[in-house]
Design a protein around this motif. Structure first.
Motif, PDB file in Angstrom:
ATOM      1  N   ARG A 122     -11.085   0.315   2.124  1.00 22.67           N
ATOM      2  CA  ARG A 122      -9.642  -0.460   2.024  1.00 22.67           C
ATOM      3  C   ARG A 122      -8.962   0.156   3.305  1.00 22.67           C
ATOM      4  O   ARG A 122      -8.345  -0.529   4.125  1.00 22.67           O
ATOM      5  N   LYS A 159      -7.725  -8.251  -3.058  1.00 16.21           N
ATOM      6  CA  LYS A 159      -7.511  -7.173  -2.108  1.00 16.21           C
ATOM      7  C   LYS A 159      -8.414  -7.741  -0.716  1.00 16.21           C
ATOM      8  O   LYS A 159      -9.401  -8.374  -0.819  1.00 16.21           O
ATOM      9  N   ASP A 214       0.603  -1.183  -0.127  1.00 15.38           N
ATOM     10  CA  ASP A 214      -0.120   0.017   0.062  1.00 15.38           C
ATOM     11  C   ASP A 214       0.816   1.304   0.014  1.00 15.38           C
ATOM     12  O   ASP A 214       1.092   1.771   1.042  1.00 15.38           O
ATOM     13  N   GLU A 268      -2.873  -4.855   2.309  1.00 10.18           N
ATOM     14  CA  GLU A 268      -3.867  -4.537   1.579  1.00 10.18           C
ATOM     15  C   GLU A 268      -4.498  -5.614   0.444  1.00 10.18           C
ATOM     16  O   GLU A 268      -5.415  -5.645   0.150  1.00 10.18           O
TER      17      GLU A 268
END
Length: 291
Positions: free
Chosen positions: A272, A188, A29, A164
């Motif tokens: 996220r 993800k 990430d 992530e």
């Protein structure tokens, strides 16, 4: 020595690929970066080809001092907090001009000493990259991004450690600059949470976005807007329910295009992460919490 090479991109998938033909890496990430080292100097390019060399001086200095003749290395620049890479922390360090926590995880070698390695199978490129890092004595902030053969186990670990996600890659595939093919697949992890709806952006027959807040004790703290995840039917239904709500006595959102409402409806949101400013990253509406 070529100039900037368009990076290969990954296709989003729901589950990791399986079988001996695949290897699996951490999905970092951070900022995708392409390092160029030659007798003309050392430069770092972003995913879109911007020269950000001056923003990562410690990484540039480490690469420049490694004694490389010609190399183009693909990787990701990150800041690690605890056991995970933290994009918000990376952004904060960049704004503050702080470089001591930045790392460059190298995961592919595209060019070496006059040779274009993109047609070479991935595993061989990674072997050459590992040998290059070990032979030249490269170390932090430049690190080799290793892989695993078991994608399911790696993804399970990614969920537990709040990474992530992972990237599954065909071990025998060439590097396809500028391509988003199934030979690279990103899977993800995500977070799910309930947030109070404190406002919305009206649209023709529905809504364009929701504005939401997290309850912290007796107070609400604004965490941003959610602009995806609505079908036309869901959008229209939400508009009817939100129009029926009264305006709040105290508004958390006050921009002209946003209609503030009493926080009586709760949205289920998948996202996220949270930025350094406390806003949701990549949020998506998943429904109302009817209970």
């Amino acid at each position: 020595m070529p100039g900037f090479l368009s990076p290969q991109l990954a296709t989003l998938k729901a589950k990791p690929a399986t079988g001996a033909a695949w290897i699996h890496e951490i999905k970092f990430d951070g900022y995708r970066a392409q390092a160029h080292v030659s007798d003309k100097g050392t430069r770092i390019f972003t995913r879109s080809g911007l020269d950000w060399s001056t923003r990562f001086p410690t990484i540039v200095a480490q690469l420049a001092g490694a004694g490389l003749d010609q190399a183009i290395i693909d990787g990701e620049i990150v800041v690690v907090v605890g056991e995970r890479t933290d994009f918000g922390a990376l952004q904060g360090d960049l704004k503050a001009g702080r470089h001591d926590r930045m790392l460059f995880y190298a995961f592919d070698l595209l060019h070496l000493d006059g040779h274009d390695l993109r047609p070479v199978p991935l595993l061989e490129r990674k072997r050459l990259l590992r040998d290059l890092i070990e032979r030249t004595g490269l170390g932090p902030p430049v690190l080799f991004s290793d892989h695993m053969d078991d994608g399911a186990a790696m993804f399970s670990g990614a969920e537990k450690l709040n990474w992530e996600g992972i990237v599954s890659k065909r071990a025998d595939a060439p590097y396809r600059s500028g391509d988003r093919s199934d030979s690279w697949q990103k899977i993800k992890t995500s977070k799910k949470e309930d947030f109070h709806i404190v406002g919305f952006v009206p649209a023709m027959g529905g809504i364009a976005a929701l504005h939401v807040a997290r309850r912290e004790g007796k107070a609400l703290r604004y965490v941003g807007k959610v602009g995806t995840g609505f079908t036309m039917k869901v959008s229209a239904d939400l508009r009817k329910r939100l129009d029926a709500l009264p305006s709040p006595k105290q508004k958390l959102v006050s921009k002209r295009h946003i209609k503030a409402v009493e926080p009586r409806l709760v949205a289920k949101v998948e996202y996220r992460d949270v930025t350094a400013d406390g806003y949701l990253r990549h949020p998506s509406f998943k429904g109302l919490a009817e209970d």
